[in-house]
Design a protein around this motif. Structure first.
Motif, short mmCIF file in Angstrom:
data_model
loop_
_atom_site.label_atom_id
_atom_site.label_comp_id
_atom_site.label_asym_id
_atom_site.label_seq_id
_atom_site.Cartn_x
_atom_site.Cartn_y
_atom_site.Cartn_z
N ALA A 211 0.85 -1.19 0.00
CA ALA A 211 0.00 0.00 0.00
C ALA A 211 0.88 1.24 0.00
CB ALA A 211 -0.90 0.02 1.23
N VAL A 212 0.38 2.30 -0.60
CA VAL A 212 1.05 3.60 -0.58
C VAL A 212 -0.04 4.64 -0.35
CG1 VAL A 212 0.97 3.93 -3.10
CG2 VAL A 212 2.72 5.11 -1.74
N SER A 213 0.28 5.65 0.47
CA SER A 213 -0.78 6.58 0.83
C SER A 213 -0.23 7.92 1.30
CB SER A 213 -1.62 5.98 1.96
OG SER A 213 -0.85 5.84 3.14
N PHE A 214 -1.15 8.87 1.32
CA PHE A 214 -1.02 10.07 2.11
C PHE A 214 -2.14 9.97 3.14
CE2 PHE A 214 1.30 11.80 -1.57
CZ PHE A 214 2.42 12.25 -0.91
N LEU B 12 5.17 -2.68 2.12
CA LEU B 12 5.24 -3.72 1.08
C LEU B 12 5.33 -5.06 1.76
CD1 LEU B 12 7.85 -2.57 -1.60
CD2 LEU B 12 5.42 -2.89 -1.93
N GLY B 13 4.68 -6.06 1.17
CA GLY B 13 4.84 -7.42 1.66
C GLY B 13 6.30 -7.84 1.54
N TYR C 221 10.03 -1.13 -5.61
CA TYR C 221 8.59 -0.92 -5.79
C TYR C 221 8.06 0.21 -4.91
CZ TYR C 221 8.50 -5.50 -8.15
OH TYR C 221 8.72 -6.55 -8.99
N ALA C 222 8.54 0.32 -3.68
CA ALA C 222 8.05 1.38 -2.79
C ALA C 222 8.39 2.75 -3.35
CB ALA C 222 8.63 1.21 -1.38
N PHE C 223 9.61 2.91 -3.83
CA PHE C 223 10.02 4.19 -4.42
C PHE C 223 9.18 4.51 -5.65
CE2 PHE C 223 12.48 6.67 -7.45
CZ PHE C 223 12.81 7.78 -6.69
N GLU C 224 8.98 3.52 -6.51
CA GLU C 224 8.20 3.73 -7.74
C GLU C 224 6.75 4.08 -7.42
OE1 GLU C 224 6.96 1.21 -11.73
OE2 GLU C 224 8.83 0.70 -10.71
N ALA C 225 6.16 3.38 -6.45
CA ALA C 225 4.78 3.66 -6.05
C ALA C 225 4.67 5.05 -5.43
CB ALA C 225 4.29 2.59 -5.08
#
Length: 139
Positions: free
Chosen positions: A81-84, A98-99, A107-111
């Motif tokens: 998940a990614v959010s504000f 991230l799992g 992936y976290a940086f890209e998301a």
């Protein structure tokens, strides 16, 4: 106002749905995820995920928060998940998890970049706050 998908080079960020609850509990339910985030509890049960998901649409409509499921292109299963989780006055505090099987791939940086770009263009985001726990050196 419907929350649109956001596409990046390798990912699709999409709204969560109730069917994601078991996968959220599986991935976010690992103790290391709770240990590395400020707001993910342990243990994490599917009914907790459903309650969390139920808050997303109204927060998006009010522009007070925006939350996305992270999926790989071509695979609708969530990897994180990614959010504000707090958004207002042109400022947002970035959050993500991230799992574990998906760590170390960028992936976290890209998301996060995809979400930031979307929020700048569509929700008036001007300032991004990001924090991490000291022991979470990768973040």
């Amino acid at each position: 106002m419907i929350q649109p998908n956001i596409e990046t080079r390798r990912l699709i960020l999409r709204p969560f749905c109730d069917n994601d609850a078991p996968r959220i509990a599986e991935l976010a339910g690992q103790k290391i995820i709770a240990d590395m985030t400020a707001s993910v509890p342990h243990p994490y049960e599917p009914d907790m995920a459903i309650a969390w998901i139920s808050t997303h649409q109204s927060a998006f409509e009010q522009k007070s928060a925006v939350v996305y499921a992270i999926t790989l292109q071509g695979d609708n299963r969530i990897i994180g998940a990614v959010s504000f989780p707090q958004l207002g006055n042109g400022e947002g505090t970035l959050g993500y998890w991230l799992g574990v099987p998906f760590w170390g791939n960028g992936y976290a940086f890209e998301a996060a970049k995809g979400l930031i770009d979307y929020c700048k263009a569509n929700l008036g985001l001007r300032v991004v706050h990001a924090v991490h726990l000291t022991e979470n050196t990768r973040s």
